[in-house]
Design a protein around this motif. Structure first.
Motif, short mmCIF file in Angstrom:
data_model
loop_
_atom_site.label_atom_id
_atom_site.label_comp_id
_atom_site.label_asym_id
_atom_site.label_seq_id
_atom_site.Cartn_x
_atom_site.Cartn_y
_atom_site.Cartn_z
N LEU A 295 31.27 71.89 42.85
CA LEU A 295 32.65 72.36 42.76
C LEU A 295 33.59 71.21 42.40
N PHE A 296 33.33 70.03 42.95
CA PHE A 296 34.18 68.88 42.62
C PHE A 296 34.05 68.51 41.15
N ILE A 297 32.83 68.50 40.64
CA ILE A 297 32.61 68.17 39.23
C ILE A 297 33.28 69.21 38.33
N ALA A 298 33.17 70.50 38.71
CA ALA A 298 33.81 71.56 37.92
C ALA A 298 35.33 71.39 37.92
N TRP A 299 35.90 71.08 39.09
CA TRP A 299 37.35 70.86 39.18
C TRP A 299 37.75 69.64 38.34
N LEU A 300 36.95 68.58 38.40
CA LEU A 300 37.24 67.36 37.64
C LEU A 300 37.20 67.64 36.13
N MET A 301 36.25 68.45 35.69
CA MET A 301 36.18 68.81 34.27
C MET A 301 37.40 69.62 33.85
N ASN A 302 37.87 70.50 34.74
CA ASN A 302 39.09 71.25 34.47
C ASN A 302 40.29 70.33 34.32
N VAL A 303 40.38 69.34 35.22
CA VAL A 303 41.48 68.38 35.17
C VAL A 303 41.46 67.61 33.85
N ILE A 304 40.27 67.15 33.48
CA ILE A 304 40.14 66.38 32.24
C ILE A 304 40.52 67.23 31.03
N ALA A 305 40.04 68.47 30.99
CA ALA A 305 40.35 69.36 29.86
C ALA A 305 41.85 69.63 29.78
N PHE A 306 42.48 69.88 30.94
CA PHE A 306 43.92 70.14 30.99
C PHE A 306 44.71 68.92 30.50
N CYS A 307 44.36 67.75 31.01
CA CYS A 307 45.11 66.53 30.66
C CYS A 307 44.94 66.16 29.19
N ILE A 308 43.71 66.29 28.69
CA ILE A 308 43.48 65.95 27.28
C ILE A 308 44.27 66.88 26.37
N MET A 309 44.25 68.17 26.67
CA MET A 309 44.97 69.14 25.83
C MET A 309 46.47 68.91 25.89
N LEU A 310 46.99 68.67 27.09
CA LEU A 310 48.42 68.44 27.25
C LEU A 310 48.84 67.15 26.54
N TYR A 311 48.03 66.11 26.68
CA TYR A 311 48.32 64.84 26.01
C TYR A 311 48.33 65.02 24.50
N HIS A 312 47.36 65.79 24.00
CA HIS A 312 47.29 66.04 22.55
C HIS A 312 48.53 66.77 22.07
N LEU A 313 49.00 67.77 22.82
CA LEU A 313 50.18 68.54 22.42
C LEU A 313 51.43 67.70 22.47
N MET A 314 51.55 66.85 23.49
CA MET A 314 52.72 66.00 23.62
C MET A 314 52.78 64.99 22.46
N ARG A 315 51.66 64.41 22.11
CA ARG A 315 51.63 63.46 20.99
C ARG A 315 51.97 64.16 19.67
N LYS A 316 51.45 65.37 19.54
CA LYS A 316 51.72 66.14 18.33
C LYS A 316 53.22 66.40 18.19
N ASP A 317 53.87 66.74 19.30
CA ASP A 317 55.31 66.99 19.28
C ASP A 317 56.09 65.73 18.92
N LYS A 318 55.68 64.59 19.46
CA LYS A 318 56.37 63.34 19.16
C LYS A 318 56.29 63.02 17.67
N LYS A 319 55.12 63.25 17.08
CA LYS A 319 54.97 63.00 15.65
C LYS A 319 55.88 63.90 14.83
N VAL A 320 56.00 65.16 15.26
CA VAL A 320 56.88 66.11 14.55
C VAL A 320 58.32 65.65 14.64
N VAL A 321 58.73 65.19 15.84
CA VAL A 321 60.12 64.73 16.04
C VAL A 321 60.41 63.51 15.18
N LYS A 322 59.47 62.55 15.12
CA LYS A 322 59.68 61.36 14.31
C LYS A 322 59.78 61.71 12.83
#
Length: 327
Positions: A295-322
């Motif tokens: 269960l801990f490993i599954a939760w950790l994988m969820n955290v990693i997937a969430f953070c990577i996706m959010l980070y990718h979207l935030m960077r994408k937005d910054k590039k659009v703004v620039k």
């Protein structure tokens, strides 16, 4: 939007329950196989001998010549069909018991034999002051455990410990089918010493045929993990869309995203904990550590997937703004 977020947060809870259930199924199937094998592995073979040698003398021979090898023996009586004598020179695998425990190494070293019963064993049992004893003639054997009841496994046998100095070791080898679990080298050497032919027990043959029976559970477990990861990817996308609606910029936007993300991931952590509590009370596990780690490993994988996706979207937005500012 809130309804969608609540629904997507319920998905990880269902995922955690699914993962725990699949692990329970896998371990239960394995436990059934172990029970059917009486704690023995696929290396197990058996032989018969016409030797008048006593079990005690046989055990001395093993201790003298194979003290550094792990050996486990079951002596299946030719006359008492439901009786099995157990001996080992190492820590035995703990089998699932309804009450009490299975044998430990110390049970084979002393002069007193102990008993472990199958749940449907038909044997004369005497209960005195909440202590149970198997009565065989004038001999009494203290009952230290009773196996869990699995309908698909024959559980009407009873098991007695045996050792060099124990009463159960006084009988002759010729009266037993000798089931031995060790390395192939050791098994072959012992059989050769007694001029005996080795045979494969039926449970080993059945296990070879059914060893892929856990594959559906493994595939379902993987599917649960993938669903959990995808739900977190969708959660990250929804959170990014919600962040746009706030019209926040700079540090305010970053703090808003961090706070919301932390709350979301903490809620998923609570879901994992609740799933652990529920499954521990309602499912079988040979070791609860396997459930908590999964269960801990599954939760950790969820955290990693969430953070990577959010980070990718935030960077994408910054590039659009620039790019917009340059234009």
């Amino acid at each position: 939007m809130n309804f969608k977020r609540i629904f997507l947060l319920l998905v990880p809870l269902i995922m955690f329950l699914g993962i725990g259930t699949m692990i329970s199924n896998i371990q239960s199937d394995y436990a059934d196989e172990v029970l059917e094998a009486h704690g023995l592995t696929n290396n197990t073979r058996y032989f018969r001998t016409d030797s008048d040698e006593s079990i005690s003398s046989f055990l001395r021979y093993l201790n003298k010549n194979y003290a550094h090898h792990q050996i486990q023996l079951h002596f299946d009586s030719n006359y008492e069909k439901k009786q099995v004598l157990v001996w080992t020179n190492h820590m035995v695998k703990s089998l699932p018991t309804e009450t009490g425990r299975y044998f430990s190494p110390d049970d084979f070293k002393g002069k007193v034999s102990f008993a472990v019963l199958g749940p449907t064993a038909k044997i004369n049992v005497l209960e005195v002051q909440n202590n149970k004893y198997v009565v065989l003639g004038r001999n009494y054997y203290s009952v230290i455990g009773t196996f869990k009841n699995y309908p698909q496994v024959e559980m009407d046998k009873y098991y007695l410990s045996t050792g060099v100095d124990q009463l159960t070791a006084q009988d002759q080898l010729r009266n037993y089918r000798i089931v031995i679990d060790s390395t192939p080298y050791v098994i072959n050497k012992i059989a050769k010493h007694y001029h005996a032919k080795l045979h494969i027990p039926s449970f080993v043959q059945e296990h070879h045929r059914d060893r892929l029976s856990v594959l559906p559970n493994i595939l379902m477990l993987v599917a649960c993990v993938i669903i959990g990861i995808l739900s977190n990817v969708v959660l990250a996308i929804l959170m990014k869309r919600q962040a746009r609606l706030t019209y926040l910029r700079g540090d305010l936007l970053r703090n808003w995203v961090i706070n919301r993300s932390a709350r979301t991931l903490m809620v998923e952590g609570v879901c994992a904990f609740l799933a652990y509590i529920f499954l521990r009370c309602h499912a079988f596990y040979s070791a609860y550590s396997s459930l908590s780690i999964a269960l801990f490993i599954a939760w950790l994988m969820n955290v990693i997937a969430f953070c990577i996706m959010l980070y990718h979207l935030m960077r994408k937005d910054k590039k659009v703004v620039k790019t917009t500012r340059r234009i």
